[in-house]
Design a protein around this motif. Structure first.
Motif, PDB file in Angstrom:
ATOM      1  N   ALA A 139     -15.252 -73.674  -0.642  1.00  0.00           N
ATOM      2  CA  ALA A 139     -16.552 -73.587   0.027  1.00  0.00           C
ATOM      3  C   ALA A 139     -17.049 -74.979   0.393  1.00  0.00           C
ATOM      4  O   ALA A 139     -17.147 -75.852  -0.469  1.00  0.00           O
ATOM      5  CB  ALA A 139     -17.573 -72.883  -0.862  1.00  0.00           C
ATOM      6  N   THR A 173     -22.330 -71.820   7.222  1.00  0.00           N
ATOM      7  CA  THR A 173     -22.747 -70.838   6.212  1.00  0.00           C
ATOM      8  C   THR A 173     -22.554 -71.320   4.784  1.00  0.00           C
ATOM      9  O   THR A 173     -23.261 -70.881   3.878  1.00  0.00           O
ATOM     10  CB  THR A 173     -21.971 -69.520   6.380  1.00  0.00           C
ATOM     11  N   ARG A 175     -20.163 -70.445   3.036  1.00  0.00           N
ATOM     12  CA  ARG A 175     -19.619 -69.311   2.289  1.00  0.00           C
ATOM     13  C   ARG A 175     -18.261 -69.632   1.692  1.00  0.00           C
ATOM     14  O   ARG A 175     -17.597 -70.606   2.067  1.00  0.00           O
ATOM     15  CB  ARG A 175     -19.505 -68.083   3.192  1.00  0.00           C
TER      16      ARG A 175
END
Length: 269
Positions: A139, A173, A175
């Motif tokens: 990430a 993001t 993510r």
């Protein structure tokens, strides 16, 4: 310069069969980085440019995780209290670590299991080869702490590895990219079972270390330098690089071994 006797202060260092293993070793915190470990890693990778006894590097983490990024208490907290000049000094220092990784002539193989986040994801990204596991959790989570995704060269390097759109998604993001997705997107070269990961990475690094190391170093340099070249400049640069490699003893050894129907033994000169 030889690094066999190098004494690491903020991580583990091991050198066997010309393969150096750097182990981030704070497993109780998922191996976060500190100001000191950043600086020592930068200095070590700079020193590797002159190391005669290291032909390949494996970068890994202890305790089933790779690296959780900058330590929240030892880096993130202090950064919130620093004036701009010190902040810039810090971000330049972290960028210098990536520059040192790309400038060292040895191929770097990252063995990524578990958490690989923030600056940890950058360390994996800056490596030449990445082995992961199905449990790898990568990430680029800078935006989650209010920062831009353009950290330590991410906006330059990550799109070249996985493509512009995919890189944009991860950087916007923050993510998690799991192992299978990372393999499909080209971030990982291969996936291994966790218990086999480190040995597979070392096995691959040993294979590289047994190859023509001067030529490997030239390949790494060209892969890096040709990012900013046009095609004509790249072809000329490769012509010069290949001519230099043709002047090595390893090139002669390979020819003699081929004629004798034997496997060449490369010595790096």
């Amino acid at each position: 310069m030889k690094l066999a006797s190098y004494q690491a202060q903020h991580f583990l260092w091991q050198l066997e069969e010309a393969v150096a293993t750097i182990t981030l070793n704070r497993p109780e915190r998922k191996n976060p980085l500190t100001f000191e470990s950043y600086a020592e890693l930068r200095d070590l990778f700079r020193a590797l440019q002159y190391a005669e006894d290291v032909r390949a590097v494996v970068l890994c983490g202890a305790g089933g995780n790779f690296c959780s990024g900058g330590d929240v208490h030892e880096i993130i907290g202090p950064l919130t209290q620093m004036p701009m000049p010190r902040l810039l000094a810090f971000t330049r220092m972290t960028g210098d670590l990536v520059k040192a990784m790309r400038a060292c002539p040895q191929p770097i193989v990252s063995a990524v299991d578990g958490v690989c986040a923030g600056a940890g994801a950058i360390l994996a990204m800056a490596s030449d080869i990445r082995f992961g596991t199905p449990q790898s959790k990568t990430a680029f989570l800078f935006n989650r702490v209010g920062l831009a995704g353009c950290d330590m060269g991410a906006c330059a390097m990550l799109p070249r590895i996985i493509g512009q759109g995919r890189a944009a998604e991860l950087l916007y993001t923050g993510r998690v990219m799991m192992g299978e997705e990372g393999l499909a997107w080209g971030f990982f070269n291969r996936l291994c079972e966790p218990q086999e990961l480190l040995e597979e990475a070392r096995k691959f690094a040993r294979m590289l270390a047994q190859g023509p190391t001067f030529a490997h170093a030239m390949t790494k340099k060209m892969l890096h330098q040709e990012w900013s070249m046009g095609l004509d400049e790249a072809i000329e640069a490769e012509a010069q690089a290949q001519a230099l490699c043709m002047a090595t003893q390893d090139f002669q050894r390979a020819y003699r071994a081929f004629v004798a129907k034997k496997k060449p033994v490369f010595e790096g000169d």
